[in-house]
Design a protein around this motif. Sequence first.
Motif, mmCIF file in Angstrom:
data_model
loop_
_atom_site.group_PDB
_atom_site.id
_atom_site.type_symbol
_atom_site.label_atom_id
_atom_site.label_comp_id
_atom_site.label_asym_id
_atom_site.label_seq_id
_atom_site.Cartn_x
_atom_site.Cartn_y
_atom_site.Cartn_z
ATOM 1 N N HIS A 1 0.647 -3.792 -9.333
ATOM 2 C CA HIS A 1 1.617 -3.854 -8.234
ATOM 3 C C HIS A 1 1.138 -3.013 -7.050
ATOM 4 C CE1 HIS A 1 5.286 -4.146 -5.998
ATOM 5 N NE2 HIS A 1 5.601 -2.872 -6.169
ATOM 6 N N LEU A 2 0.600 -1.815 -7.330
ATOM 7 C CA LEU A 2 0.062 -0.982 -6.257
ATOM 8 C C LEU A 2 -1.092 -1.689 -5.544
ATOM 9 C CD1 LEU A 2 0.042 2.559 -7.953
ATOM 10 C CD2 LEU A 2 1.501 1.819 -6.056
ATOM 11 N N LYS A 3 -1.919 -2.375 -6.314
ATOM 12 C CA LYS A 3 -3.032 -3.108 -5.709
ATOM 13 C C LYS A 3 -2.525 -4.262 -4.848
ATOM 14 C CE LYS A 3 -6.559 -2.017 -9.183
ATOM 15 N NZ LYS A 3 -7.465 -2.568 -10.225
ATOM 16 N N GLN A 4 -1.432 -4.871 -5.265
ATOM 17 C CA GLN A 4 -0.840 -5.936 -4.451
ATOM 18 C C GLN A 4 -0.327 -5.387 -3.119
ATOM 19 O OE1 GLN A 4 -0.678 -9.271 -4.825
ATOM 20 N NE2 GLN A 4 -1.992 -9.045 -6.633
ATOM 21 N N LEU A 5 0.236 -4.177 -3.153
ATOM 22 C CA LEU A 5 0.671 -3.536 -1.917
ATOM 23 C C LEU A 5 -0.513 -3.301 -0.982
ATOM 24 C CD1 LEU A 5 3.256 -0.851 -3.158
ATOM 25 C CD2 LEU A 5 3.741 -2.999 -1.989
ATOM 26 N N LEU A 6 -1.657 -2.900 -1.559
ATOM 27 C CA LEU A 6 -2.859 -2.678 -0.746
ATOM 28 C C LEU A 6 -3.328 -3.978 -0.121
ATOM 29 C CD1 LEU A 6 -4.925 -0.252 -3.030
ATOM 30 C CD2 LEU A 6 -3.370 0.317 -1.154
ATOM 31 N N GLU B 1 -1.120 -4.722 2.789
ATOM 32 C CA GLU B 1 -1.498 -3.875 3.923
ATOM 33 C C GLU B 1 -2.713 -4.457 4.640
ATOM 34 O OE1 GLU B 1 -1.579 0.480 3.911
ATOM 35 O OE2 GLU B 1 -0.813 0.363 1.852
ATOM 36 N N THR B 2 -3.719 -4.887 3.854
ATOM 37 C CA THR B 2 -4.929 -5.461 4.427
ATOM 38 C C THR B 2 -4.599 -6.702 5.253
ATOM 39 O OG1 THR B 2 -6.267 -4.664 2.573
ATOM 40 C CG2 THR B 2 -7.195 -6.440 3.899
ATOM 41 N N ARG B 3 -3.746 -7.546 4.710
ATOM 42 C CA ARG B 3 -3.359 -8.767 5.424
ATOM 43 C C ARG B 3 -2.665 -8.438 6.736
ATOM 44 N NH1 ARG B 3 0.841 -11.871 6.437
ATOM 45 N NH2 ARG B 3 2.307 -10.541 5.300
ATOM 46 N N GLU C 1 3.518 -3.638 8.720
ATOM 47 C CA GLU C 1 2.427 -2.797 8.220
ATOM 48 C C GLU C 1 2.913 -1.367 8.010
ATOM 49 O OE1 GLU C 1 -1.727 -0.814 9.746
ATOM 50 O OE2 GLU C 1 -0.884 -2.474 10.895
ATOM 51 N N ILE C 2 3.695 -0.864 8.952
ATOM 52 C CA ILE C 2 4.247 0.489 8.839
ATOM 53 C C ILE C 2 5.119 0.599 7.600
ATOM 54 C CG2 ILE C 2 5.861 2.121 9.905
ATOM 55 C CD1 ILE C 2 4.829 0.956 12.641
ATOM 56 N N LYS C 3 5.962 -0.420 7.385
ATOM 57 C CA LYS C 3 6.834 -0.408 6.213
ATOM 58 C C LYS C 3 6.018 -0.469 4.924
ATOM 59 C CE LYS C 3 10.908 -2.577 4.191
ATOM 60 N NZ LYS C 3 10.366 -2.597 2.825
ATOM 61 N N ALA C 4 4.974 -1.293 4.901
ATOM 62 C CA ALA C 4 4.130 -1.416 3.702
ATOM 63 C C ALA C 4 3.456 -0.090 3.379
ATOM 64 C CB ALA C 4 3.089 -2.513 3.911
ATOM 65 N N SER C 5 3.043 0.638 4.414
ATOM 66 C CA SER C 5 2.414 1.946 4.192
ATOM 67 C C SER C 5 3.384 2.915 3.533
ATOM 68 C CB SER C 5 1.921 2.527 5.517
ATOM 69 O OG SER C 5 0.810 1.815 5.998
ATOM 70 N N GLY C 6 4.614 2.943 4.028
ATOM 71 C CA GLY C 6 5.621 3.805 3.426
ATOM 72 C C GLY C 6 5.981 3.366 2.020
ATOM 73 N N ASP C 7 6.005 2.051 1.803
ATOM 74 C CA ASP C 7 6.349 1.524 0.478
ATOM 75 C C ASP C 7 5.358 1.979 -0.590
ATOM 76 O OD1 ASP C 7 8.586 0.276 1.406
ATOM 77 O OD2 ASP C 7 7.722 -1.738 1.475
ATOM 78 N N PHE C 8 4.100 2.204 -0.222
ATOM 79 C CA PHE C 8 3.110 2.680 -1.185
ATOM 80 C C PHE C 8 3.549 4.015 -1.776
ATOM 81 C CE2 PHE C 8 -0.592 5.321 -2.161
ATOM 82 C CZ PHE C 8 -1.286 4.508 -3.042
ATOM 83 N N HIS C 9 3.954 4.935 -0.921
ATOM 84 C CA HIS C 9 4.390 6.258 -1.373
ATOM 85 C C HIS C 9 5.696 6.163 -2.162
ATOM 86 C CE1 HIS C 9 1.418 8.601 0.991
ATOM 87 N NE2 HIS C 9 1.443 7.525 1.751
ATOM 88 N N LEU C 10 6.612 5.319 -1.709
ATOM 89 C CA LEU C 10 7.888 5.173 -2.391
ATOM 90 C C LEU C 10 7.725 4.522 -3.757
ATOM 91 C CD1 LEU C 10 10.162 4.089 0.595
ATOM 92 C CD2 LEU C 10 9.928 6.356 -0.415
ATOM 93 N N THR C 11 6.752 3.616 -3.881
ATOM 94 C CA THR C 11 6.503 2.967 -5.172
ATOM 95 C C THR C 11 5.990 3.966 -6.195
ATOM 96 O OG1 THR C 11 6.054 0.834 -4.111
ATOM 97 C CG2 THR C 11 5.204 1.139 -6.345
ATOM 98 N N ILE C 12 5.094 4.856 -5.779
ATOM 99 C CA ILE C 12 4.610 5.903 -6.690
ATOM 100 C C ILE C 12 5.780 6.768 -7.144
ATOM 101 C CG2 ILE C 12 3.220 8.011 -6.835
ATOM 102 C CD1 ILE C 12 1.113 6.614 -5.125
ATOM 103 N N ALA C 13 6.685 7.100 -6.218
ATOM 104 C CA ALA C 13 7.860 7.891 -6.588
ATOM 105 C C ALA C 13 8.732 7.138 -7.585
ATOM 106 C CB ALA C 13 8.661 8.252 -5.342
ATOM 107 N N ALA C 14 8.893 5.838 -7.392
ATOM 108 C CA ALA C 14 9.704 5.034 -8.311
ATOM 109 C C ALA C 14 9.064 4.983 -9.697
ATOM 110 C CB ALA C 14 9.879 3.624 -7.753
ATOM 111 N N ILE C 15 7.739 4.868 -9.753
ATOM 112 C CA ILE C 15 7.023 4.818 -11.037
ATOM 113 C C ILE C 15 7.200 6.132 -11.805
ATOM 114 C CG2 ILE C 15 4.716 4.692 -12.098
ATOM 115 C CD1 ILE C 15 3.952 2.753 -9.792
ATOM 116 N N SER C 16 7.340 7.234 -11.081
ATOM 117 C CA SER C 16 7.498 8.533 -11.746
ATOM 118 C C SER C 16 8.748 8.587 -12.614
ATOM 119 C CB SER C 16 7.549 9.665 -10.713
ATOM 120 O OG SER C 16 8.823 9.729 -10.088
ATOM 121 N N GLY C 17 9.744 7.782 -12.258
ATOM 122 C CA GLY C 17 10.979 7.753 -13.022
ATOM 123 C C GLY C 17 11.920 8.899 -12.715
#
Length: 237
Positions: A117-122, A125-127, A140-156
């Motif tokens: 899923h993280l790779k899909q976000l990348l 971003e590339t697109r 693009e700005i939102k996708a960049s922020g979503d990367f950090h928020l996704t890591i936080a969500a994965i942390s549980g």
Amino acid sequence: MNTATNAIQATDDSAESGAQQIRDAIRDAIVERRLTPGTKLSESDVGNLFNVSRTLARAALQALSYEGLVSVEKNRGAFVAYPSPEEARQIFAARRLIEPGILREAAAKITPSEIQHLKQLLLEETRLMGERGQTARRAEIKASGDFHLTIAAISGNAIMQRFMDELVARSSLVIALYGQSTISSCGHSEHGDIVAAIERNDLDQACHLMVHHIAHIEADLDLRERKSQGLKEAFDV
């Protein structure tokens, strides 16, 4: 619980849900920089825009003020917050302290599907980086922020996730005010390096890269204090 009480509870729940939806919509507009710092947000305008009462509009604006995204000024109303240089430094200092810890928690329990899923976000971003126009830029700005928020969500960790939700939004405000370049608010290649380090279970390197990445974002900001000029000085007359 009688019928009247049920009706009151349903009304309260509906009002809370309505205020939350307005809050989320305004927050997204701030994060994507469609609403810039200093923009006035009157209760009547917000109410008319979302077709709700001023009471609901006020509740949504108050929720945003608790997060530091809106400033409510007596006798003037509500405005998109205008963070000071010192507040900007504190926001990024908080991110350097918090995000490596969140990353370690996330990496300890991340699954192959979540890495994918993280790779899909990348890839997204590339697109978006290859597209032109304001709409693509905001996405693009939102996708960049979503990367950090996704890591936080994965942390549980729900508490840390809420902290990150606020920090990413407030970072976007800071970048809108003080950013010097037109590059993405988060370095895309640095995101890729972080994912690669997580995937090979090199957590020390992943945390080092995250701190470097946040420092890189902050380094693009012009946080110099500016002295207020008088009218004549401003026009050099």
